[in-house]
Design a protein around this motif. Structure first.
Motif, PDB file in Angstrom:
ATOM      1  N   SER A  28      -9.680   0.996   3.134  1.00 50.27           N
ATOM      2  CA  SER A  28      -9.427  -0.265   2.407  1.00 50.27           C
ATOM      3  C   SER A  28      -8.326  -0.809   2.994  1.00 50.27           C
ATOM      4  O   SER A  28      -7.345  -0.385   3.426  1.00 50.27           O
ATOM      5  N   LYS A  29      -8.483  -2.215   3.138  1.00 48.66           N
ATOM      6  CA  LYS A  29      -7.404  -3.122   3.441  1.00 48.66           C
ATOM      7  C   LYS A  29      -7.279  -4.619   2.794  1.00 48.66           C
ATOM      8  O   LYS A  29      -8.131  -5.352   3.307  1.00 48.66           O
ATOM      9  N   PRO A  30      -6.810  -4.755   1.678  1.00 45.83           N
ATOM     10  CA  PRO A  30      -6.833  -5.778   0.908  1.00 45.83           C
ATOM     11  C   PRO A  30      -6.230  -6.952   1.690  1.00 45.83           C
ATOM     12  O   PRO A  30      -5.269  -6.663   2.316  1.00 45.83           O
ATOM     13  N   GLY A  31      -6.908  -8.137   1.538  1.00 49.12           N
ATOM     14  CA  GLY A  31      -6.482  -9.379   2.142  1.00 49.12           C
ATOM     15  C   GLY A  31      -4.863  -9.394   2.557  1.00 49.12           C
ATOM     16  O   GLY A  31      -4.108  -9.407   1.556  1.00 49.12           O
ATOM     17  N   LYS A  32      -4.587  -9.323   3.753  1.00 49.77           N
ATOM     18  CA  LYS A  32      -3.061  -9.551   4.234  1.00 49.77           C
ATOM     19  C   LYS A  32      -2.204  -8.138   3.737  1.00 49.77           C
ATOM     20  O   LYS A  32      -0.963  -8.102   4.014  1.00 49.77           O
ATOM     21  N   GLY A  33      -2.833  -7.057   3.033  1.00 53.46           N
ATOM     22  CA  GLY A  33      -2.343  -6.072   2.480  1.00 53.46           C
ATOM     23  C   GLY A  33      -2.112  -5.194   3.388  1.00 53.46           C
ATOM     24  O   GLY A  33      -2.749  -4.933   4.495  1.00 53.46           O
ATOM     25  N   GLN A  34      -1.520  -3.940   2.816  1.00 56.44           N
ATOM     26  CA  GLN A  34      -1.481  -2.536   3.794  1.00 56.44           C
ATOM     27  C   GLN A  34      -2.909  -1.872   3.854  1.00 56.44           C
ATOM     28  O   GLN A  34      -3.556  -2.118   2.888  1.00 56.44           O
ATOM     29  N   LEU A  36      -5.264   1.116   3.083  1.00 54.91           N
ATOM     30  CA  LEU A  36      -5.241   1.890   2.183  1.00 54.91           C
ATOM     31  C   LEU A  36      -6.274   3.022   2.061  1.00 54.91           C
ATOM     32  O   LEU A  36      -7.448   2.626   2.704  1.00 54.91           O
ATOM     33  N   ARG A  55      -1.338   5.495   0.871  1.00 56.77           N
ATOM     34  CA  ARG A  55      -0.881   4.599   1.751  1.00 56.77           C
ATOM     35  C   ARG A  55      -0.653   5.099   3.135  1.00 56.77           C
ATOM     36  O   ARG A  55      -0.576   6.093   3.304  1.00 56.77           O
TER      37      ARG A  55
ATOM     38  N   GLU B  40       2.443 -10.689  11.225  1.00 56.73           N
ATOM     39  CA  GLU B  40       1.995 -10.542   9.902  1.00 56.73           C
ATOM     40  C   GLU B  40       2.422  -9.213   9.714  1.00 56.73           C
ATOM     41  O   GLU B  40       2.218  -8.101  10.520  1.00 56.73           O
ATOM     42  N   HIS B  42       0.990  -6.436   8.070  1.00 59.04           N
ATOM     43  CA  HIS B  42       0.033  -5.468   8.050  1.00 59.04           C
ATOM     44  C   HIS B  42      -1.147  -5.478   8.995  1.00 59.04           C
ATOM     45  O   HIS B  42      -2.177  -5.056   9.091  1.00 59.04           O
ATOM     46  N   HIS B  88     -14.791  -2.970   7.656  1.00 61.69           N
ATOM     47  CA  HIS B  88     -13.953  -3.421   8.962  1.00 61.69           C
ATOM     48  C   HIS B  88     -14.390  -2.868  10.023  1.00 61.69           C
ATOM     49  O   HIS B  88     -15.015  -1.685  10.409  1.00 61.69           O
ATOM     50  N   ASP B 153      -1.052  -3.759  -4.005  1.00 68.95           N
ATOM     51  CA  ASP B 153      -1.973  -3.537  -3.232  1.00 68.95           C
ATOM     52  C   ASP B 153      -3.115  -2.464  -3.825  1.00 68.95           C
ATOM     53  O   ASP B 153      -4.298  -2.440  -3.700  1.00 68.95           O
ATOM     54  N   LEU B 156      -5.041  -3.794  -6.665  1.00 68.73           N
ATOM     55  CA  LEU B 156      -6.101  -4.683  -6.341  1.00 68.73           C
ATOM     56  C   LEU B 156      -7.349  -3.801  -5.630  1.00 68.73           C
ATOM     57  O   LEU B 156      -8.285  -4.272  -6.197  1.00 68.73           O
ATOM     58  N   VAL B 157      -7.219  -2.981  -4.958  1.00 72.63           N
ATOM     59  CA  VAL B 157      -8.502  -2.009  -4.276  1.00 72.63           C
ATOM     60  C   VAL B 157      -8.818  -1.091  -5.725  1.00 72.63           C
ATOM     61  O   VAL B 157     -10.184  -1.139  -5.436  1.00 72.63           O
ATOM     62  N   GLU B 161     -10.584  -5.302  -7.576  1.00 75.70           N
ATOM     63  CA  GLU B 161     -11.927  -5.495  -6.468  1.00 75.70           C
ATOM     64  C   GLU B 161     -13.090  -4.901  -7.513  1.00 75.70           C
ATOM     65  O   GLU B 161     -14.113  -5.503  -7.338  1.00 75.70           O
ATOM     66  N   ARG B 196      -2.534 -20.098  -2.252  1.00 79.59           N
ATOM     67  CA  ARG B 196      -3.413 -19.249  -1.540  1.00 79.59           C
ATOM     68  C   ARG B 196      -4.341 -18.798  -2.369  1.00 79.59           C
ATOM     69  O   ARG B 196      -4.204 -18.403  -3.432  1.00 79.59           O
ATOM     70  N   GLU B 198      -8.127 -16.163  -2.171  1.00 80.82           N
ATOM     71  CA  GLU B 198      -9.139 -15.367  -1.408  1.00 80.82           C
ATOM     72  C   GLU B 198     -10.682 -15.086  -2.336  1.00 80.82           C
ATOM     73  O   GLU B 198     -10.525 -15.346  -3.352  1.00 80.82           O
ATOM     74  N   GLU B 205     -14.001  -9.094  -0.059  1.00 81.62           N
ATOM     75  CA  GLU B 205     -13.281 -10.199   0.209  1.00 81.62           C
ATOM     76  C   GLU B 205     -13.992 -10.653   1.707  1.00 81.62           C
ATOM     77  O   GLU B 205     -14.154 -10.103   2.514  1.00 81.62           O
TER      78      GLU B 205
END
Lengths: 188, 281
Positions: A28-34, A36, A55, B40, B42, B88, B153, B156-157, B161, B196, B198, B205
């Motif tokens: 998982s990689k939330p928008g612009k995030g690290q 996971l 992480r 950026e 990450h 991804h 982060d 969020l996940v 989400e 910003r 999303e 996303e």
């Protein structure tokens, strides 16, 4: 140590000293995030399942599981004692670990024991074991139906269900994976 | 007969191009191989000889806006090292569009019209939550003014989400903590937030939009801070693209967005993995 990006489904890892297995894995990689790594994990001792998110900078301990060959030796109180086939070192397995399998342990049985470090986790018996019937109600002569079952006492005192045509002193084969009667080896 | 992913992609691409042509956007092509990838925290660029492959076309688009183009879009492949999973793929198709004299809310209106046109998503089904609202409701804390990257982060996940998946359909997560601004400008009237948003559809996303940062000093400061952090993490540090920083001097106010085409196709196909729309994966 594994780095988080090495994690995958089926991998065995160690958490708080316990061996665990990753049963589900999601990158998982939330928008612009690290990045996971979301895991569903099963504790191989307690059987408990839980979720854990790693992480990418985190490290995860490797889990060293090893199976060794043993031979059943004797019963000591509630423990069953096995000896290592090469070193003759003894290991005691308790009732809780053996569960129903203890019904099918016979003298000199060759088994495989799974260890995490020095802790025994699991035992595997041969798929089939032959045992004698010590006691059972006599069956009707000529009745060879295999779907009608009755209780029988095994040589070690434990009970199992057998077809109605099985008699005392018969030798039967038991499937240790299911814990059920498989077939008759010889008449007593 | 179920539509195959190749045919589906073709149909959606035609509709996307028609949408932008109708609105007098200029379709542009910008370099895929570049010397300085946009830095950026990450996002890691894939090396390609003595160049890198682009992670996004945005630095070129902003330079085009600075030279006078007002409405531009591009559909092209972007590359991000190490990103592999059901959602991804290290090589993927991105749609980006920008317009001058516009902000992130204008871009949101474009996005709604686009998804109506190409995916039949009606205006009435959209939901919107600020980051503060969503985190207070689903994770029990407000990251604005109280930002913690790891906690943000992970919550969020793990929490936000999945809650958006429950809500279903398009949900816009808007007004990010300024620490997660990336290349967006601070919100007018609230310096703790950035303009910003999303877009999530069924909890996945799909797009990331900004009121673009046009202050060269602030942009340089963010790149430098990012370089420090990347260095501390042991990641490769990219040099600062001076022509990009310079172009910000002349860049008018603008809004822009990047939308993942493969994920959009996956949603239109009602699939839960990119496997369904990337036949050579």
């Amino acid at each position: 140590m594994y780095s988080a990006s090495d994690l995958k489904k089926g991998l065995k890892i160690e958490i708080d000293g316990d061996p665990c297995m990753i049963t589900n894995f999601e990158f998982s990689k939330p928008g612009k995030g690290q990045a996971l790594y979301r895991c569903k994990i099963k504790n191989l001792i307690s059987g408990n399942q839980f979720d854990k998110t790693y992480r990418s900078v985190e490290k995860v301990k490797r889990c060293s599981l090893m199976s060794r060959d043993y031979t059943f030796s004797y019963i000591d109180g509630d423990d069953y004692v096995f000896s290592d086939n090469t070193t003759y070192e003894e290991v005691h397995l308790n009732d809780e670990l053996l569960g129903d399998l203890k019904k099918f342990i016979v003298d000199d049985m060759k088994v495989e024991i799974l260890f995490h470090d020095d802790r025994a986790l699991d035992i595997t018996l041969p798929n089939f074991v032959e045992m004698n019937i010590a006691e059972t109600e006599p069956g009707a002569r000529g009745d060879t139906a295999t779907n009608v079952m009755k209780p029988a006492k095994l040589e070690n005192g434990f009970e199992i269900n057998v077809p109605i045509f099985i008699n005392e002193a018969d030798t039967i084969r038991i499937d240790t994976r299911t814990g059920t009667y498989a077939d008759r080896v010889s008449k007593g | 007969m179920p539509i195959d992913s190749i045919t589906l992609r073709n149909a959606v691409m035609r509709n996307i191009r028609a949408f932008f042509y109708d609105r007098a956007f200029l379709e542009v092509e910008t370099p895929i191989r570049l010397v300085t990838p946009c830095m950026e925290l990450h996002i890691d660029a894939e090396p390609c000889g003595d160049h890198f492959l682009r992670t996004s076309p945005e630095i070129f688009h902003k330079q085009l806006l600075a030279t006078g183009y007002e409405k531009i879009f591009e559909i092209g492949k972007c590359f991000r090292r190490g990103e592999m999973g059901p959602l991804h793929h290290p090589e993927y198709t991105m749609l980006e569009w920008y317009r001058t004299q516009a902000d992130y809310m204008d871009i949101l209106a474009d996005t709604k019209a686009l998804l109506q046109a190409v995916a039949g998503i009606a205006d009435s089904v959209w939901h919107q939550r600020t980051v503060s609202e969503a985190f207070l409701e689903f994770a029990g804390w407000d990251p604005v003014g109280n930002y913690d990257e790891d906690r943000f982060d992970i919550d969020l996940v793990e929490k936000v989400e999945p809650a958006f998946r429950e809500i279903g359909g398009p949900v816009v997560l808007i007004d990010y903590p300024v620490e997660a601004a990336a290349l967006s400008r601070r919100k007018s009237g609230n310096p703790l937030m950035a303009e910003r948003w999303e877009l999530y559809i069924n909890g996945i996303e799909i797009a990331n939009a900004y009121s673009e940062l046009t202050d060269p000093t602030e942009q340089r400061r963010r790149f430098e801070a990012c370089a420090e952090q990347r260095k501390a993490m042991g990641k490769e540090v990219y040099s600062i693209d001076e022509s990009f920083i310079e172009s910000l001097e002349k860049m008018p106010p603008a809004g822009g967005v990047a939308l993942g085409i493969d994920r959009l196709l996956m949603l239109i196909a009602d699939a839960d993995s990119l496997d369904a729309v990337l036949p050579f994966r």
